[in-house]
Design a protein around this motif. Structure first.
Motif, PDB file in Angstrom:
ATOM      1  N   GLU A 119       0.818  -1.186  -0.081  1.00  0.00           N
ATOM      2  CA  GLU A 119      -0.055   0.159   0.018  1.00  0.00           C
ATOM      3  C   GLU A 119       0.828   1.220   0.068  1.00  0.00           C
ATOM      4  O   GLU A 119       0.543   2.239  -0.771  1.00  0.00           O
ATOM      5  CB  GLU A 119      -0.907  -0.089   1.276  1.00  0.00           C
ATOM      6  N   ARG A 120       2.116   1.108   0.741  1.00  0.00           N
ATOM      7  CA  ARG A 120       2.745   2.361   0.771  1.00  0.00           C
ATOM      8  C   ARG A 120       3.421   2.632  -0.649  1.00  0.00           C
ATOM      9  O   ARG A 120       3.378   3.856  -1.115  1.00  0.00           O
ATOM     10  CB  ARG A 120       3.930   1.960   1.522  1.00  0.00           C
TER      11      ARG A 120
ATOM     12  N   THR B 137      -2.817  -6.886  -6.619  1.00  0.00           N
ATOM     13  CA  THR B 137      -2.179  -5.825  -6.056  1.00  0.00           C
ATOM     14  C   THR B 137      -1.439  -5.017  -7.139  1.00  0.00           C
ATOM     15  O   THR B 137      -1.579  -3.907  -7.471  1.00  0.00           O
ATOM     16  CB  THR B 137      -1.100  -6.016  -5.002  1.00  0.00           C
TER      17      THR B 137
ATOM     18  N   ASP C  93       0.575   4.086  -2.797  1.00  0.00           N
ATOM     19  CA  ASP C  93       0.266   5.598  -2.387  1.00  0.00           C
ATOM     20  C   ASP C  93       1.270   6.449  -3.055  1.00  0.00           C
ATOM     21  O   ASP C  93       0.896   7.733  -3.454  1.00  0.00           O
ATOM     22  CB  ASP C  93       0.416   5.755  -0.942  1.00  0.00           C
TER      23      ASP C  93
END
Length: 464
Positions: free
Chosen positions: A293-294, A327, A297
């Motif tokens: 997720e990092r 993902t 983002d």
């Protein structure tokens, strides 16, 4: 184009010339001097000694690897003596190395997904080389890719070759899914039977496992090899995970992505996109969603203002979306959305006003004026530049290079150390600064966009 090096011939690529003169100094600074690419073994000399000699003549140190919006991959202004030394290092070390690699019969060749007029090559010692297929065909860039993991001890040819091959396959096989599938089948045979003992082997297993999982429902040929790899993973999950824990170079690759993005360098940007996609595959297998997720983002924030001159990534994104897990699909969707965003979301460098020029017979420029038509301070400069556009103090002209033959585009009148921005056929231009504080780039046939102050000038250079 350098006259000190001879072109190489390959049965797939044909005759390939060295990198053009205007690119040599910048690429020596970017790649040959970069300690992370480890060219020492490729060229047989101490790179630190070469870099130190250049820095004594005014060459800046290697650009910082941390993310800085002001950082660029372009070579800043350097004294003429330093510029000449950089070109000497190209002809003596860098050029012979990448030409020797290209000439090796084991070098793999494939068409760039981003630009069909370019080839992407992967050499036996892990150098990625982009080649312009237009005649005369010439090298555009040559670099060793950023390793996705910290290698035990010094990074060797095997580590670079494995990484370069992964990036090459990820780019060039995307046009046909069957080729990508066959590559995964072969990888599963190599990694699916013995537990890995090194970080490089653990990376290879987990990456292959993640990519194969994404395709297994569509490609039943993968199932036998995937089942073996899954069984190996389940038996040795803890040991394999420990080989990768703390070893993945996520921050370095994200920093490289940002530098390539800011510099509008499509070749390095493509390489870092594929590298981050592989990291997401590995984090998905390792069940580390926070790391994934990092990355997503950070990529969204970076690509919020996709520059219009970086084109051609839509096809790569579409193909990877079709062959990836959830993902990684999200990652390539970010790339695709940024690439196709409306103009209102684009960079502040969007054109405020356009003027279109058609320059006919550009390659015959030297016949417009007799050689030696003007001179300055006793230095013979050849034909007088043909003014194309002016914006404030900035001028865009068509001229000839130091050899009094090669047509060049010249940008002059910029403030301080400002470096011109521009593209040819969507690919970023590289400008070199001469002793008169003007910036030059080859005027080869193509569609150009060059920024003058707050205005983009668009024109076409044609040989007919």
């Amino acid at each position: 184009m350098t006259h000190a090096l001879r072109p190489v011939h390959h049965r797939f690529g044909g005759i390939v010339h060295p990198m053009r003169d205007a690119k040599q100094a910048t690429h020596v600074w970017q790649h040959l001097y970069n300690p992370e690419e480890r060219w020492d073994a490729l060229v047989g000399v101490d790179i630190q000694a070469l870099r130190a000699a250049a820095e004594q003549l005014g060459c800046p140190p290697q650009p910082p690897r941390q993310r800085q919006k002001s950082s660029r991959l372009l070579l800043p202004k350097v004294p003429k003596s330093c510029y000449e030394l950089l070109k000497e290092h190209h002809d003596a070390h860098y050029g012979p190395a990448y030409l020797r690699e290209l000439g090796d019969s084991r070098t793999e060749w494939g068409v760039q997904p981003r630009e069909s007029k370019e080839l992407l090559c992967c050499t036996p010692r892990g150098v990625l080389v982009a080649i312009d297929r237009e005649r005369p065909s010439a090298v555009l860039t040559a670099f060793r890719p950023d390793l996705p993991f910290h290698s035990e001890g010094d990074a060797d040819d095997a580590a670079y070759q494995q990484t370069a091959h992964e990036r090459w396959v990820g780019a060039t096989t995307m046009r046909e899914r069957s080729a990508w599938t066959q590559g995964l089948i072969q990888e599963l045979k190599r990694v699916g039977h013995q537990p890995p003992q090194r970080t490089a082997d653990a990376w290879r297993l987990v990456r292959t496992l993640g990519h194969a999982r994404a395709l297994k429902t569509h490609e039943p040929e993968l199932v036998p090899g995937l089942d073996a790899a899954e069984a190996l993973w389940e038996r040795h999950r803890q040991e394999i995970s420990s080989l990768l824990t703390g070893k993945l170079r996520t921050e370095a690759i994200q920093a490289g992505l940002e530098l390539a993005f800011d510099a509008r360098d499509p070749h390095e940007l493509q390489d870092r996109l594929l590298a981050l996609a592989d990291l997401l595959v590995v984090f998905e297998v390792l069940s580390q969603p926070a790391e994934a997720e990092r990355i997503l983002d950070d990529t969204r924030r970076l690509f919020d203002s996709w520059p219009p001159e970086l084109t051609g990534f839509g096809e790569l994104a579409h193909a990877r979306i079709e062959t990836s897990g959830s993902t990684v699909r999200r990652f390539w969707t970010v790339v695709l959305d940024a690439q196709t965003a409306p103009a209102s979301k684009a960079s502040p460098r969007e054109p405020l006003g356009d003027r279109v020029f058609r320059i006919l017979e550009a390659i015959s420029l030297t016949r417009i004026h007799p050689p030696g038509a003007y001179a300055s301070s006793g230095i013979e400069l050849g034909p007088e530049p043909v003014d194309l556009h002016q914006r404030g103090e900035a001028h865009l002209s068509l001229t000839v290079g130091p050899d009094l033959r090669t047509p060049m585009l010249q940008v002059s009148g910029l403030a301080g150390n400002d470096v011109p921005l521009g593209t040819r056929n969507g690919a970023p231009l590289e400008f070199t600064r001469d002793e008169f504080d003007a910036w030059l780039t080859d005027a080869r046939p193509g569609d150009y966009r060059i920024a003058l102050q707050d205005e983009w000038v668009e024109f076409t250079v044609s040989s007919t």
